[in-house]
Write a protein that holds these residues in place. Structure first.
Motif, mmCIF file in Angstrom:
data_model
loop_
_atom_site.group_PDB
_atom_site.id
_atom_site.type_symbol
_atom_site.label_atom_id
_atom_site.label_comp_id
_atom_site.label_asym_id
_atom_site.label_seq_id
_atom_site.Cartn_x
_atom_site.Cartn_y
_atom_site.Cartn_z
ATOM 1 N N VAL A 17 27.924 97.575 9.814
ATOM 2 C CA VAL A 17 26.957 96.543 10.227
ATOM 3 C C VAL A 17 26.212 97.007 11.470
ATOM 4 C CG1 VAL A 17 26.724 94.195 11.111
ATOM 5 C CG2 VAL A 17 28.275 94.660 9.205
ATOM 6 N N ILE A 18 26.961 97.548 12.443
ATOM 7 C CA ILE A 18 26.313 97.977 13.691
ATOM 8 C C ILE A 18 25.374 99.153 13.423
ATOM 9 C CG2 ILE A 18 26.726 98.936 15.991
ATOM 10 C CD1 ILE A 18 29.338 97.326 16.010
ATOM 11 N N ASN A 19 25.802 100.077 12.569
ATOM 12 C CA ASN A 19 24.913 101.181 12.192
ATOM 13 C C ASN A 19 23.600 100.656 11.631
ATOM 14 O OD1 ASN A 19 26.421 103.382 12.943
ATOM 15 N ND2 ASN A 19 27.495 103.524 10.991
ATOM 16 N N ALA A 20 23.713 99.641 10.753
ATOM 17 C CA ALA A 20 22.504 99.081 10.135
ATOM 18 C C ALA A 20 21.646 98.380 11.185
ATOM 19 C CB ALA A 20 22.889 98.111 9.024
ATOM 20 N N LEU A 21 22.315 97.667 12.132
ATOM 21 C CA LEU A 21 21.558 96.948 13.173
ATOM 22 C C LEU A 21 20.869 97.915 14.124
ATOM 23 C CD1 LEU A 21 23.883 93.978 14.171
ATOM 24 C CD2 LEU A 21 21.769 93.912 12.855
ATOM 25 N N CYS A 22 21.398 99.132 14.221
ATOM 26 C CA CYS A 22 20.814 100.115 15.130
ATOM 27 C C CYS A 22 19.696 100.908 14.473
ATOM 28 C CB CYS A 22 21.881 101.068 15.645
ATOM 29 S SG CYS A 22 22.942 100.300 16.869
ATOM 30 N N GLU A 23 19.354 100.604 13.249
ATOM 31 C CA GLU A 23 18.197 101.270 12.639
ATOM 32 C C GLU A 23 16.949 100.887 13.421
ATOM 33 O OE1 GLU A 23 17.410 101.699 8.476
ATOM 34 O OE2 GLU A 23 19.543 101.452 8.059
ATOM 35 N N PRO A 24 15.931 101.761 13.386
ATOM 36 C CA PRO A 24 14.787 101.572 14.280
ATOM 37 C C PRO A 24 14.272 100.135 14.367
ATOM 38 C CG PRO A 24 14.503 103.555 12.984
ATOM 39 C CD PRO A 24 15.792 102.931 12.523
ATOM 40 N N ALA A 25 13.903 99.554 13.229
ATOM 41 C CA ALA A 25 13.265 98.232 13.276
ATOM 42 C C ALA A 25 14.195 97.161 13.856
ATOM 43 C CB ALA A 25 12.759 97.849 11.894
ATOM 44 N N PRO A 26 15.413 96.975 13.313
ATOM 45 C CA PRO A 26 16.283 95.933 13.885
ATOM 46 C C PRO A 26 16.617 96.188 15.353
ATOM 47 C CG PRO A 26 17.268 96.883 11.903
ATOM 48 C CD PRO A 26 16.021 97.627 12.158
ATOM 49 N N PHE A 27 16.905 97.459 15.702
ATOM 50 C CA PHE A 27 17.275 97.805 17.075
ATOM 51 C C PHE A 27 16.155 97.408 18.038
ATOM 52 C CE2 PHE A 27 17.848 100.728 20.660
ATOM 53 C CZ PHE A 27 19.206 100.657 20.859
ATOM 54 N N PHE A 28 14.931 97.764 17.661
ATOM 55 C CA PHE A 28 13.776 97.483 18.518
ATOM 56 C C PHE A 28 13.545 95.978 18.622
ATOM 57 C CE2 PHE A 28 9.233 97.172 19.464
ATOM 58 C CZ PHE A 28 9.136 98.068 20.502
ATOM 59 N N ILE A 29 13.594 95.298 17.471
ATOM 60 C CA ILE A 29 13.291 93.866 17.473
ATOM 61 C C ILE A 29 14.380 93.086 18.212
ATOM 62 C CG2 ILE A 29 13.021 91.842 15.982
ATOM 63 C CD1 ILE A 29 11.718 93.873 13.944
ATOM 64 N N ILE A 30 15.648 93.475 17.998
ATOM 65 C CA ILE A 30 16.741 92.801 18.707
ATOM 66 C C ILE A 30 16.584 92.996 20.218
ATOM 67 C CG2 ILE A 30 19.238 92.825 19.135
ATOM 68 C CD1 ILE A 30 19.571 93.505 16.138
ATOM 69 N N SER A 31 16.211 94.241 20.643
ATOM 70 C CA SER A 31 16.008 94.483 22.077
ATOM 71 C C SER A 31 14.913 93.574 22.625
ATOM 72 C CB SER A 31 15.621 95.940 22.334
ATOM 73 O OG SER A 31 16.490 96.811 21.681
ATOM 74 N N CYS A 32 13.804 93.466 21.868
ATOM 75 C CA CYS A 32 12.689 92.627 22.327
ATOM 76 C C CYS A 32 13.133 91.176 22.455
ATOM 77 C CB CYS A 32 11.512 92.713 21.361
ATOM 78 S SG CYS A 32 10.682 94.292 21.397
ATOM 79 N N ILE A 33 13.852 90.676 21.410
ATOM 80 C CA ILE A 33 14.305 89.283 21.439
ATOM 81 C C ILE A 33 15.251 89.068 22.618
ATOM 82 C CG2 ILE A 33 15.656 87.542 20.207
ATOM 83 C CD1 ILE A 33 14.532 88.747 17.601
ATOM 84 N N ALA A 34 16.152 90.047 22.837
ATOM 85 C CA ALA A 34 17.097 89.928 23.951
ATOM 86 C C ALA A 34 16.351 89.818 25.277
ATOM 87 C CB ALA A 34 18.037 91.126 23.971
ATOM 88 N N LEU A 35 15.300 90.654 25.446
ATOM 89 C CA LEU A 35 14.534 90.617 26.697
ATOM 90 C C LEU A 35 13.837 89.264 26.856
ATOM 91 C CD1 LEU A 35 13.486 92.159 29.213
ATOM 92 C CD2 LEU A 35 11.492 92.778 27.854
ATOM 93 N N ILE A 36 13.224 88.773 25.765
ATOM 94 C CA ILE A 36 12.511 87.493 25.846
ATOM 95 C C ILE A 36 13.477 86.355 26.174
ATOM 96 C CG2 ILE A 36 11.213 85.788 24.491
ATOM 97 C CD1 ILE A 36 10.035 88.253 22.960
#
Lengths: 368, 283
Positions: A17-36
């Motif tokens: 699951v974590i490997n999949a979440l770390c794929e470019p799109a999810p990783f980037f979007i999750i980081s953005c959401i976390a920052l917001i």
């Protein structure tokens, strides 16, 4: 025995699951959401108890991850150690700053003086500052010596022009820029964007005409500038460095943090240009031979983005800022902002639409 | 017993020395500070009262970068994080260890790698210097970023400090360039290929790189002006690949060119802090 197997399979599926979440799109979007989420709820998230919980959870996660051989191989690489240090120090410093910003903002609402108030209280440099500096210098030296004893700096095989490593990576602090090479041509990723970062930073004090928030921590008094800066610094710089170091393996292919760096992994290259989508998919015909005609859709798209959008923004969302800073400052600021925004836009377009180039004048090395 | 004798002597001497220092340290210090030698170097008495403390800062070429008094809230650790100071300390550590490394290192393809191996194997202290130099460089990159973050989040780039922010941005770029040029010097695989990847960007420079946009327009009678042997990358590497010339060029840039510029700009940066009103605070 069975519980052990069960635990192991749970750990494996969790890693998946974590490997999949770390794929470019999810990783980037999750980081953005976390920052917001962090910026919106900065007063809650910076409370010592909450921040400590988040920090401890992340540290624990990091330590447990280090038991995975593939992840351990990446973070134990000597030149990657600074990145671990950077991640934790950036997290800590961001907390220290936003904690004080939260306190100051609450104090201002209640009409109380700032943390930094009392500008007339002066102390002598000798001893108050000189001693602090001496202690800092001593600690700094001690840390460096201990670090140098515990961890040897890397010295690989002698340089050999005929044996290229795979992946060949730039020094870690440039890996964010190297990651951009996936989405942009070298002249944009390696020359234009770094140049714009430098120009943008230098231009910052001349563009930001907000007189408040000068000399003390605050978020409420300058939310737009701080949010933009944090997006550029945390997401487009730090996150992309982590991405380029930890998640990019052989052939610059993506690998999850717990995945083996397989040299023979194949990645499909199915990228299309705007011209392909417009002429082939929508018009149902071949690409025109003349490049000017072929790139007309791209010219409209990029022309609209860089020349019409600023005008629209000046009348709508950025109206207040336009009034505040005037035409020239607005023009410079909006160009810098649009270039900055083009980075995540292009990345998202790549991940969702397989977008290669919006505008592809390959004849003259001019592709965006 | 014989083999322990040196240890016993050292321990005894240390013990006696400690006792003497504890008992008479203050008296000895006072005696030294009242003598002619001390007073020829430091033109003020022991910094005990306001006047002599002010003099301690004013009459010292290094300390006079500071004002005599500073705002109390400005030097709180939670305000400055001491990150600018740490960056400067790390720069000093890099200069000291770097000069020592230069004694043992030759920027020639045949020797560079072997020199570093020998340094580690034969001169233990130099091996340590090399590790400190490398980790210090990484630490300096991180600390200068965090310094920028602090200055940004406290709004300290706002008037009247706009120009000093500019100087700071240039120092940040120079720090990265210092680290980048130093990265090549060990001349191992890591170094060579990192610099190859990094310097490949230069050939895509618009107008000046042979694979950059618009460069193909620059030609005289059909002969291209910008080609692999004349473009920006060639200027950086003194060749078309990362070879002996690049090593020498990066060595000179790393050891002389950038450090000199950085030193000058650090002086400007510190001087401007004072001229722009000291450490920032609410107006």
């Amino acid at each position: 025995m069975e519980t052990l197997l069960l635990a192991e399979s749970t750990a494996e599926s969790l890693k998946g699951v974590i490997n999949a979440l770390c794929e470019p799109a999810p990783f980037f979007i999750i980081s953005c959401i976390a920052l917001i989420v962090f910026l919106v709820g900065y007063r809650t998230f910076t409370r010592p108890a909450v921040a400590l919980t988040i920090g401890a959870a992340f540290t624990l996660f990091y330590i447990i991850s280090a038991f995975d051989p593939n992840f351990a191989a990446i973070i134990k690489k000597p030149d990657n150690v600074p990145i671990t240090i950077m991640m934790f120090s950036v997290g800590f410093c961001t907390w220290v700053a936003f904690r004080q910003a939260a306190i100051n903002d609450e104090r201002m609402e209640r009409g109380e003086p700032l943390i930094e108030a009392g500008s007339d209280d002066k102390v002598l440099v000798w001893p108050d500052l000189v001693y602090t500096e001496l202690i800092a210098l001593t600690l700094c030296t001690a840390v460096l010596i201990v670090w140098a004893i515990l961890l040897r700096a890397p010295l690989e095989q002698p340089a050999d022009p005929s044996v290229a490593p795979n992946p060949a990576k730039a020094p870690w602090y440039f890996l964010g820029l190297q990651e951009l090479l996936v989405y942009f041509d070298p002249w944009i990723a390696g020359v234009l964007l770094p140049g714009l970062i430098i120009v943008g930073l230098i231009a910052l004090p001349y563009i930001d005409r907000n007189p408040r928030g000068n000399g003390y921590y605050t978020f409420k008094e300058r939310p737009f500038v701080i949010s933009t800066f944090m997006f550029g610094w945390v997401i487009l710089w730090v996150v992309l460095i982590v991405f380029g170091t930890f998640l990019r393996g052989p052939n610059w292919n993506f690998f999850g943090p717990y995945e083996f760096w397989d040299l023979h992994r194949l990645a499909a290259l199915l990228n299309v240009n705007v011209a392909d989508i417009f002429w082939v998919r929508w018009m149902g015909r071949g690409l025109p031979d003349d490049w000017m005609l072929r790139e007309l859709p791209g010219v409209f798209l990029m022309g609209g983005y860089f020349f019409i959008l600023p005008v629209l923004l000046a009348f709508t969302v950025l109206r207040k800022i336009y009034r505040q800073v005037g035409l020239i400052r607005y023009a410079i600021a909006v160009m810098l902002l649009l270039w900055m925004a083009l980075v995540p836009i292009k990345m998202l377009a790549r991940w969702t639409l397989d977008m290669h180039y919006f505008l592809a004048v390959t004849e003259y090395f001019f592709n965006i | 017993m014989g083999s322990y004798l040196p240890l016993v002597i050292v321990l005894a001497a240390g013990g006696v020395g400690t006792v003497v220092l504890v008992l008479f340290g203050g008296a000895i210090l006072t005696w030294v500070r009242e003598g002619q030698v001390w007073n020829s170097v430091f033109r003020h008495g022991i910094p005990r009262d306001r006047r002599t403390r002010a003099m301690a800062v004013l009459s010292n070429v290094f300390l006079h970068l500071h004002p005599v008094a500073v705002r109390k809230s400005g030097i709180r650790l939670s305000f400055t994080w001491c990150m600018g100071g740490l960056t400067f300390f790390l720069f000093l550590a890099e200069v000291v260890t770097g000069v020592l490394l230069m004694f043992y290192y030759r920027p020639v393809v045949e020797y560079a790698y072997v020199d570093i191996q020998n340094m580690r194997a034969k001169v233990i202290s130099m091996g340590l210097m090399r590790e400190i130099h490398r980790w210090g460089a990484h630490a300096m990159v991180i600390s200068i970023w965090l310094h920028m973050l602090r200055v940004f989040l406290t709004g300290s780039y706002k008037p009247p400090r706009e120009f000093n922010w500019t100087v700071g941005v240039i120092l940040l770029v120079l720090t990265l360039l210092l680290s980048f040029t130093g990265y090549l010097l060990p001349w191992d695989q890591l170094a060579m290929w990192a610099i190859t990847v990094g310097s490949n960007m230069a050939r895509a420079t618009p107008l000046l790189g042979h694979e950059g946009p618009l460069a193909s327009f620059l030609k005289i009678d059909g002969v291209p002006l910008v080609h692999a042997g004349s473009d920006a990358r060639f200027g950086l590497l003194a060749g078309t690949f990362v070879g002996p010339n690049a090593l020498l060029r990066f060595y000179v840039l790393h050891c002389v060119f950038f450090p000199v510029i950085v030193s000058v700009l650090i002086a400007v940066h510190f001087w401007r802090i004072r001229k722009d009103g000291g450490i920032s605070g609410p107006l």
